[in-house]
Design an enzyme around this catalytic site. Structure first.
Site, short mmCIF file in Angstrom:
data_model
loop_
_atom_site.label_atom_id
_atom_site.label_comp_id
_atom_site.label_asym_id
_atom_site.label_seq_id
_atom_site.Cartn_x
_atom_site.Cartn_y
_atom_site.Cartn_z
CG HIS A 11 11.91 -81.31 -22.82
ND1 HIS A 11 12.66 -81.52 -21.68
CD2 HIS A 11 12.32 -80.10 -23.28
CE1 HIS A 11 13.46 -80.49 -21.48
NE2 HIS A 11 13.26 -79.62 -22.44
CD GLU A 65 11.28 -83.33 -18.88
OE1 GLU A 65 11.69 -83.66 -20.01
OE2 GLU A 65 11.97 -82.63 -18.11
CG ASP A 91 14.11 -84.96 -22.16
OD1 ASP A 91 13.79 -84.00 -22.90
OD2 ASP A 91 13.74 -85.03 -20.97
CG ASP A 131 8.42 -73.84 -20.17
OD1 ASP A 131 8.89 -72.71 -20.37
OD2 ASP A 131 8.83 -74.85 -20.75
#
Ligand code: F6R
Length: 265
Positions: free
Chosen positions: A138, A143, A136, A67
């Site tokens: 990911h 997400e 979280d 990313d």
């Protein structure tokens, strides 16, 4: 999933680097999927050491990063391209033209994302994808709520991720709100995945990933569908796992197998 629990973050790094190095030695022209963030830093340090002291040769390796932040130039100190140069590429003999990081400043993101996927295919697919995990749950910047079939695309960052990553920026406001990220579907096509997690802030995400149901609310849980995933954790990251004894038993059997066959992949 094979779950390995090491005593501390340093051992997670040496174990992960040993796995990456074993692949590079057995397949010198392998394709590595790479991650940024705090978690793989120790692994990269160890790979640099192996390159310098043991001659680990990256000259034929190709890499694809997961990313990149939208809007940051490759020369921006918080861009993931810059991170990879400083923490790995500048210290090993990987050829610059064989390193790929998504373009955070593309004029046409749809075309750039499609081209990134195309380049991965042309390189023969990713042999080993290194992954961290967000608090979280990911993987890459997929997400909660991301499609488990998603491909490389633009993604809005969750507030939790922006807060987590603000430590690298001057303020929370300075963190880009969007990223270009490989999709969960892209990651699942890698031949092998190596997920690393250290620290108690990852314990709940790791529990949900390994022992929870597969859900788009914890995109790392999609790795349960992958046939060759190794998860390496330190004790704090493993602290909420319920089936720890079983993972340790599997690990013992695996060690015997590795000693007998000399194979670690
Ligand atoms: C980075 C990436 C992210 C990180 C995750 C954990 O390329 O894809 O998914 O792996 O946010 O980040 P750290 O390691 O900083 O806790």
């Amino acid at each position: 999933m094979r779950v390995i629990v090491e005593a501390d973050a340093d051992r997670v790094a040496t174990r992960a680097a040993a796995l990456v190095a074993a692949l590079v030695r057995s397949k010198p022209n392998c394709v590595l999927g790479l991650a940024t963030g705090s978690t793989p830093l120790g692994t990269y340090r160890e790979l640099i050491r192996m390159h310098r002291e043991e001659g680990l040769d990256f000259s034929q390796v190709t890499s694809f990063n997961l990313d990149e932040y939208v809007g940051l130039a490759p020369t921006h100190p918080q861009s993931y391209r810059y991170f990879m140069q400083v923490h790995l590429f500048d210290h090993i003999n990987i050829r610059p033209e064989r390193t790929h990081v998504p373009d955070g400043r593309a004029l046409d993101f749809d075309a750039a994302c499609a081209q990134y996927e195309q380049r991965i295919r042309e390189a023969g697919g990713i042999d080993l994808q290194l992954l961290g995990i967000g608090s979280d749950g990911h993987i890459a910047f997929n997400e909660p709520g991301s499609s488990l079939g998603s491909r490389t695309r633009l993604k809005t960052l969750a507030r939790e991720t922006i807060r987590d990553n603000a430590r690298f920026f001057d303020s929370e406001e300075a963190v880009p709100k969007m990223a270009v990220t490989m999709g969960v579907g892209t990651i699942l096509e890698s031949r092998r995945c190596l997920l690393l997690a250290t620290g108690s802030s990852k314990a709940e995400a790791i529990r949900a990933t390994i022992e929870g149901p597969v859900t788009a609310q914890v995109t790392a849980s999609a790795l349960q569908f992958h046939r060759e995933v190794i998860v390496i954790l330190d004790e704090p990251a493993a602290s909420l796992l319920q089936r720890r004894e079983y993972y340790d038993d599997v690990e013992q059997s695996q060690r015997v197998y590795e000693q007998q066959t000399g194979r670690i992949w």
